[in-house]
Design an enzyme around this catalytic site. Structure first.
Site, PDB file in Angstrom:
ATOM      1  N   HIS A  79      68.153 -33.685   5.495  1.00 13.54           N
ATOM      2  CA  HIS A  79      68.773 -32.370   5.690  1.00 13.54           C
ATOM      3  C   HIS A  79      67.669 -31.398   6.100  1.00 13.54           C
ATOM      4  O   HIS A  79      66.480 -31.761   6.093  1.00 13.54           O
ATOM      5  CB  HIS A  79      69.486 -31.895   4.418  1.00 13.54           C
ATOM      6  CG  HIS A  79      68.586 -31.740   3.233  1.00 13.54           C
ATOM      7  ND1 HIS A  79      68.586 -32.606   2.171  1.00 13.54           N
ATOM      8  CD2 HIS A  79      67.624 -30.834   2.957  1.00 13.54           C
ATOM      9  CE1 HIS A  79      67.681 -32.232   1.298  1.00 13.54           C
ATOM     10  NE2 HIS A  79      67.072 -31.150   1.759  1.00 13.54           N
TER      11      HIS A  79
HETATM   12  P1  TYD Z   1      69.253 -32.809  -2.605  1.00 18.53           P
HETATM   13  O1  TYD Z   1      68.458 -31.585  -2.275  1.00 18.53           O
HETATM   14  O2  TYD Z   1      70.343 -33.197  -1.646  1.00 18.53           O
HETATM   15  O3  TYD Z   1      68.292 -34.057  -2.831  1.00 18.53           O
HETATM   16  P2  TYD Z   1      67.348 -34.851  -1.803  1.00 18.53           P
HETATM   17  O4  TYD Z   1      67.146 -33.989  -0.616  1.00 18.53           O
HETATM   18  O5  TYD Z   1      66.097 -35.090  -2.553  1.00 18.53           O
HETATM   19  O6  TYD Z   1      67.999 -36.145  -1.464  1.00 18.53           O
HETATM   20  O7  TYD Z   1      69.854 -32.617  -4.067  1.00 18.53           O
HETATM   21  C1  TYD Z   1      70.521 -33.669  -4.747  1.00 18.53           C
HETATM   22  C2  TYD Z   1      71.476 -33.038  -5.750  1.00 18.53           C
HETATM   23  O8  TYD Z   1      70.760 -32.267  -6.716  1.00 18.53           O
HETATM   24  C3  TYD Z   1      72.506 -32.105  -5.121  1.00 18.53           C
HETATM   25  O9  TYD Z   1      73.742 -32.332  -5.764  1.00 18.53           O
HETATM   26  C4  TYD Z   1      72.020 -30.740  -5.465  1.00 18.53           C
HETATM   27  C5  TYD Z   1      71.244 -30.911  -6.750  1.00 18.53           C
HETATM   28  N1  TYD Z   1      70.093 -29.990  -6.849  1.00 18.53           N
HETATM   29  C6  TYD Z   1      70.140 -28.932  -7.739  1.00 18.53           C
HETATM   30  O10 TYD Z   1      71.161 -28.719  -8.448  1.00 18.53           O
HETATM   31  N2  TYD Z   1      69.063 -28.095  -7.828  1.00 18.53           N
HETATM   32  C7  TYD Z   1      67.943 -28.274  -7.091  1.00 18.53           C
HETATM   33  O11 TYD Z   1      66.954 -27.498  -7.206  1.00 18.53           O
HETATM   34  C8  TYD Z   1      67.905 -29.377  -6.152  1.00 18.53           C
HETATM   35  C9  TYD Z   1      66.705 -29.625  -5.284  1.00 18.53           C
HETATM   36  C10 TYD Z   1      68.995 -30.210  -6.076  1.00 18.53           C
END
Ligand code: TYD
Length: 141
Positions: free
Chosen positions: A52
């Site tokens: 993303h």
């Molecule tokens: P995401 O940013 O999509 O993870 P990655 O990019 O590492 O694969 O986040 C995964 C999940 O965690 C999503 O449901 C959102 C949640 N999240 C939070 O609640 N707070 C945060 O600070 C972060 C980074 C993620």
């Protein structure tokens, strides 16, 4: 922001026979103040994270333990960074499509972020990212 703005930053390292120490100060070692830290751990072998971009968020990524790769793509150019030292961090500027992969077993990825968590700041659709990145590039050219 172009890919060239994203870079590896070497952090201070206080070597000590009792164990080394590294520190990071917002606005000093990294070019933004941070309001949030999160970390990835217990990542199963072969897993990818990320995939993303963020509209406005600045981030700084450190391999606290073990190693992994960060692939950054600004919609035009792509670079792969191998992270394997706790005293190096990768500054990731806004509007970079990022993927994290190649995690070693036991790797811990710390991310310092300029803002609190905001789902509205995410761009999760790659086609939308390419469209917005192209618009920004045209605006600055
Ligand atoms: P995401 O940013 O999509 O993870 P990655 O990019 O590492 O694969 O986040 C995964 C999940 O965690 C999503 O449901 C959102 C949640 N999240 C939070 O609640 N707070 C945060 O600070 C972060 C980074 C993620």
């Amino acid at each position: 922001m172009p890919l060239n703005d994203c870079r590896i930053i070497e952090l201070p390292k206080i070597t000590d026979p009792r164990g080394n120490l590294t520190f990071v100060e917002g606005g000093n070692h990294v070019p933004f103040d941070f309001r949030r830290a999160y970390y990835l751990y217990d990542v199963p072998g072969g897993s990818d994270r990320g995939a993303h971009a963020h509209r406005n968020l600045h981030q700084f990524v450190i391999a606290m333990s073990g190693s992994f790769d960060v692939v950054l793509d600004d919609g035009h150019d792509r670079r792969r960074f191998h992270m394997n030292r706790s005293y190096y961090g990768l500054y990731v500027c806004p509007m970079m499509w990022r993927t994290l992969d190649n995690f070693s077993s036991g790797a811990v990825c710390l991310v310092l972020a300029s803002e609190h968590y905001d789902p509205a700041d995410y761009i999760r659709d790659h086609d939308e990212f390419l469209r917005l990145a192209g618009q920004r590039r045209q605006a600055v050219e």
